[in-house]
Structure formats: structure tokens, C-alpha cells
Write an enzyme that holds these catalytic residues in place. Structure first.
Site, PDB file in Angstrom:
ATOM      1  N   HIS A  29     -32.521  79.993 -17.572  1.00 16.34           N
ATOM      2  CA  HIS A  29     -33.421  78.888 -17.911  1.00 16.34           C
ATOM      3  C   HIS A  29     -34.877  79.323 -17.882  1.00 16.34           C
ATOM      4  O   HIS A  29     -35.740  78.601 -17.375  1.00 16.34           O
ATOM      5  CB  HIS A  29     -33.204  77.717 -16.962  1.00 16.34           C
ATOM      6  CG  HIS A  29     -31.928  76.972 -17.189  1.00 16.34           C
ATOM      7  ND1 HIS A  29     -31.634  76.322 -18.360  1.00 16.34           N
ATOM      8  CD2 HIS A  29     -30.848  76.790 -16.376  1.00 16.34           C
ATOM      9  CE1 HIS A  29     -30.447  75.762 -18.275  1.00 16.34           C
ATOM     10  NE2 HIS A  29     -29.937  76.039 -17.086  1.00 16.34           N
ATOM     11  N   ARG A  78     -29.570  85.994 -12.094  1.00 15.01           N
ATOM     12  CA  ARG A  78     -28.695  85.072 -12.824  1.00 15.01           C
ATOM     13  C   ARG A  78     -28.696  85.434 -14.293  1.00 15.01           C
ATOM     14  O   ARG A  78     -29.729  85.369 -14.965  1.00 15.01           O
ATOM     15  CB  ARG A  78     -29.122  83.608 -12.645  1.00 15.01           C
ATOM     16  CG  ARG A  78     -28.195  82.660 -13.433  1.00 15.01           C
ATOM     17  CD  ARG A  78     -28.268  81.232 -12.965  1.00 15.01           C
ATOM     18  NE  ARG A  78     -29.522  80.576 -13.306  1.00 15.01           N
ATOM     19  CZ  ARG A  78     -29.757  79.274 -13.092  1.00 15.01           C
ATOM     20  NH1 ARG A  78     -28.827  78.511 -12.523  1.00 15.01           N
ATOM     21  NH2 ARG A  78     -30.922  78.750 -13.416  1.00 15.01           N
ATOM     22  N   ASP A  95     -27.134  98.081 -14.969  1.00  7.34           N
ATOM     23  CA  ASP A  95     -27.744  99.388 -15.198  1.00  7.34           C
ATOM     24  C   ASP A  95     -29.237  99.361 -14.876  1.00  7.34           C
ATOM     25  O   ASP A  95     -29.811 100.367 -14.446  1.00  7.34           O
ATOM     26  CB  ASP A  95     -27.536  99.826 -16.647  1.00  7.34           C
ATOM     27  CG  ASP A  95     -26.110 100.277 -16.936  1.00  7.34           C
ATOM     28  OD1 ASP A  95     -25.300 100.355 -15.992  1.00  7.34           O
ATOM     29  OD2 ASP A  95     -25.808 100.537 -18.113  1.00  7.34           O
ATOM     30  N   GLU A 154     -20.499  73.755 -11.731  1.00  5.41           N
ATOM     31  CA  GLU A 154     -21.505  72.776 -12.132  1.00  5.41           C
ATOM     32  C   GLU A 154     -20.933  71.499 -12.727  1.00  5.41           C
ATOM     33  O   GLU A 154     -21.669  70.689 -13.292  1.00  5.41           O
ATOM     34  CB  GLU A 154     -22.464  73.435 -13.136  1.00  5.41           C
ATOM     35  CG  GLU A 154     -23.089  74.708 -12.575  1.00  5.41           C
ATOM     36  CD  GLU A 154     -24.117  75.328 -13.488  1.00  5.41           C
ATOM     37  OE1 GLU A 154     -25.252  74.818 -13.518  1.00  5.41           O
ATOM     38  OE2 GLU A 154     -23.787  76.318 -14.177  1.00  5.41           O
ATOM     39  N   ASP A 210     -26.867  70.202 -13.237  1.00  6.72           N
ATOM     40  CA  ASP A 210     -25.750  70.117 -14.168  1.00  6.72           C
ATOM     41  C   ASP A 210     -24.629  69.243 -13.623  1.00  6.72           C
ATOM     42  O   ASP A 210     -23.950  68.547 -14.379  1.00  6.72           O
ATOM     43  CB  ASP A 210     -25.229  71.511 -14.490  1.00  6.72           C
ATOM     44  CG  ASP A 210     -26.094  72.229 -15.513  1.00  6.72           C
ATOM     45  OD1 ASP A 210     -26.189  71.733 -16.641  1.00  6.72           O
ATOM     46  OD2 ASP A 210     -26.688  73.263 -15.179  1.00  6.72           O
TER      47      ASP A 210
END
Length: 267
Positions: free
Chosen positions: A50, A75, A89, A153, A179
């Protein structure tokens, strides 16, 4: 670079009496992220879901945070193995997956974070996570330092919490109150009694399942209430929300106005 021990993973395993306190990094600014790293938070979540943070910015933010006391959680924008491979990575090792809706989706998320034979993570020798090929036995040790956090959620996902928590490789779950309220038909009404009951039930279900369960709140009072509900790790707002709150309060104070109410409805 941060220490070899993934302290976030250790916290999730020990589930101590004092919940680790975090916040969100959404500003896409390595400088602000670095400052937040010295602000007293145990962990900070770099949010690619977000926020406008892209992969190059993620790498810069991870570099900025690597010398601070805060442990980093990343996230990803979706349960996408290609994105997971790239952020790992780049040096991320505690990965939060949004909107997990089934046990199969949970299994796929876990697999994306592990090298074979435990998972499907693509193998490369030269990247930031391996200290550009200089970390001793990186490939042999990498799987052991991964932490997987799965976001639940919706009521349907929360109902699957015991099954998801039982999967090998899940270190924690996280309930997204924004959510969850929306999926309950109460969009943005985090403080609605039904939403608060659902959050409390989720925290208690996680306790029974023996897994750490986290949440984010808009202000200290809300975060304290979540701790009382039984959540085992918590976050307060974000760098942008904290900045905006202080900025609005300062402007109102100079003008002799009442301090604005904290927004944070997204939490």
C-alpha cells in the site's frame, strides 16, 4: 548488515510477555526509514503493498535500516514467488504476505521463501542477501533464518487460522483490521463492536493454536487495547501517519485550534 540472527523470528517463537513494537514504513524515503530505525521500535515493516515503494527503493531502505537497532519485516504486494525471490535476494528475510485466503495459498507462500528441497526459491550466488557472495554457507543457512508472516483479512481466512498455523514454516499470522472490517460489511469501522469482537476472537484463536498473532493500530491507546486482547506483536501507525499527525497538531496549535482527531481509519 543486520546480525545473522533473525530476531523477529526469535520473538515469534518465544512469544514473550512484552509484545515487540513496530511501525510501518510507507514514505519510500530511506532517510525517514533510517530515522525511524533509531526511534525505539523493535521492528519496522517496509510496505510494498500500500505504498509507492518499488524494488530499487526497497533495496535502499533495507540498506538504510541495516545499521539501526530495528529488525526489518518486508510486506510484498502479493503472494507472488517472483517478487518474493527478488526481495529476498535484496536482503529481506522476514516476509509478510497479504490476503492469504486458503491453506494452499499459505503453502505457496512458504515454498516461495525456501531454497530446494524445502521450497521453490530460485538460486543465485551474487546478491545483497549473501553479502555479494561473501557470507559463509549462505545457501545452507538461509532457510533457517526466514520468517513467514501470513495476513488473515477476512472472516473466512480467520476461520482457517488453526489449519494455517499448523503448517510447517509459518512463524506468525497477522490480522488486518481495515480489510477485516471491509469484508464484514463495516468498511473503515474498526471500532465497531462486531469488528472488535472478531479481532479479539482471532487473537485468542492464535493463542490456542500456539502461534504469534500481530496487528497494527492507529494510536497508542488502540495498540494498548490490542495488547490487552492478547495480540503477541503490535505496530503503531506508519512513518507517514506519525508525520501527518504531528504536522497537523503543530499547525492547529499555532492557530489556536483544537488538535485534530487521529485519522488512521485504514488501520
Amino acid at each position: 548488515m543486520q546480525s545473522d540472527e533473525n530476531r523477529f523470528k526469535t520473538w515469534m517463537q518465544t512469544k514473550g510477555a512484552t509484545p515487540p513494537l513496530g511501525s510501518w514504513i510507507m514514505s519510500a524515503s530511506p532517510l525517514i526509514a533510517e530515522a525511524m530505525g533509531y526511534a525505539g521500535y523493535d521492528w519496522l515493516l517496509v510496505d510494498m503493498e500500500h505504498s509507492p515503494i518499488d524494488l530499487a527503493q526497497t533495496t535502499s531502505i533495507l540498506q538504510a535500516l541495516s545499521g539501526t537497532p530495528s529488525e526489518v519485516v518486508l510486506r510484498v504486494p502479493w503472494n507472488d514467488p517472483v517478487m518474493v525471490k527478488r526481495v529476498m535476494d535484496a536482503g529481506a528475510r522476514s516476509i509478510m504476505f497479504p490476503f492469504i485466503q486458503s491453506v494452499d495459498e499459505a503453502r505457496a507462500a512458504i515454498a516461495a521463501t525456501r531454497y530446494p528441497p524445502q521450497g521453490t526459491r530460485g538460486v543465485a550466488a551474487m546478491h545483497r542477501a549473501s553479502r555479494f557472495g561473501t557470507a559463509p554457507d549462505y545457501l545452507a543457512r538461509a532457510n533457517d533464518q526466514v520468517a513467514v508472516i501470513l495476513q488473515l483479512e477476512t472472516p473466512e481466512a480467520v476461520a482457517l487460522l488453526p489449519e494455517i498455523a499448523a503448517l510447517d514454516g509459518v512463524d506468525a499470522v497477522f490480522v488486518g483490521p481495515g480489510d477485516l472490517s471491509g469484508s464484514m460489511g463495516l468498511l473503515g469501522q474498526i471500532n465497531h463492536a462486531d469488528v472488535q469482537t472478531a479481532l479479539r476472537d482471532a487473537a485468542q484463536a492464535a493463542r490456542r493454536a500456539g502461534i504469534a498473532c500481530g496487528i497494527v493500530g492507529a494510536d497508542p491507546a488502540k495498540v494498548r487495547s490490542y495488547i490487552e486482547m492478547g495480540f503477541s506483536y503490535v505496530a503503531i501507525a506508519s512513518d507517514l501517519a506519525l508525520l501527518m499527525g504531528a504536522a497537523k497538531t503543530a499547525a492547529a496549535s499555532v492557530r489556536g485550534q483544537a488538535a485534530p482527531q487521529a485519522s488512521g481509519s485504514a488501520y
